[in-house]
Design an enzyme around this catalytic site. Structure first.
Site: not given
Length: 254
Positions: A19-21
């Site tokens: 997941r892109t934070l």
């Protein structure tokens, strides 16, 4: 930056999930407007990178202008143009989705083609779907086009919020460019006046947005297709007294 989950996590994933934070290399505002029977869109060419470092062993982050020739406007099919703020790699992923969509549409070979309204609706569903999966595409998008003499201009955020209007802007443009557009835009703008209005908006953004650069592109969408003009630099003036001494008269400032 991506968060990596183990295979046997409580979420039940059988393979690694990422997941892109937060966005890493980003672009700033896109501004677009309708003029006569056409659409104009403008964006600068800066790509900012979030860099990490330390002062006295304490972590911190800062914005570094890494790229200065990033094109953030792309033609979509025969009738549309897409501009994007936010994460550049996510914008490239969106372009991959759209290329597959346009290819699938062309394979029907039925003499019809997707217009800007259909592309805008598709982007709205994509952004909202990714938001519901807690894996959003970190972009704000502007979609403009002309088909069968009808102008279309809309925007969609990273969580799927969307609308259409006579002029739209993303990022700081929502706060700094929209007031100018509300005051000076009218439906009978000529091409020259439309370009001057966009340049005025981009100049204000350059003065007030640290992420903006003095190199921009302007694109035109007509019934015949999309034209993205060569990049050029804006003429600027930095001798304003508030630029020379911004803290003058400010109570409690340094």
């Amino acid at each position: 930056m991506a968060l990596k989950l183990p295979q046997n996590s409580l979420l039940g994933s059988q393979s690694d999930s990422q997941r892109t934070l937060y966005p890493y290399v980003t672009g700033t505002s896109v501004v677009a407007l309708k003029y006569k029977d056409r659409i104009l869109m403008a964006a600068d060419m800066g790509g900012q990178q979030l860099a990490l470092g330390s002062i006295d062993l304490k972590p911190f982050s800062y914005v570094h202008m890494r790229y200065k020739s990033v094109e953030r406007m792309k033609p979509i099919g025969k009738h549309s143009l897409l501009g994007a703020s936010g994460e550049i790699s996510d914008f490239q992923e969106i372009l991959r989705y759209l290329n597959e969509l346009i290819l699938y549409d062309n394979m029907w070979d039925d003499g019809n083609s997707l217009g800007p309204k259909e592309v805008h609706n598709y982007l709205t569903r994509v952004m909202y779907n990714r938001r519901n999966k807690f894996n959003p595409l970190w972009n704000s998008l502007v979609l403009g086009g002309v088909k069968n003499g009808n102008k279309y201009l809309g925007t969609v955020s990273m969580i799927g919020v969307n609308f259409k209007d006579n002029h739209v802007a993303t990022g700081f443009g929502n706060h700094l460019a929209q007031p100018i557009l509300r005051q000076e835009w009218h439906e009978n703008l000529s091409f020259e006046d439309g370009v001057k209005l966009l340049e005025k908006c981009m100049r204000v953004l350059l003065y007030c947005d640290r992420s903006a650069v003095n190199k921009l592109q302007i694109a035109k969408i007509t019934e015949e297709g999309v034209t993205i003009h060569q990049p050029y630099s804006l003429k600027t003036y930095w001798e304003f007294s508030t630029f020379e001494n911004p803290a003058q008269g400010a109570i409690g400032s340094w």
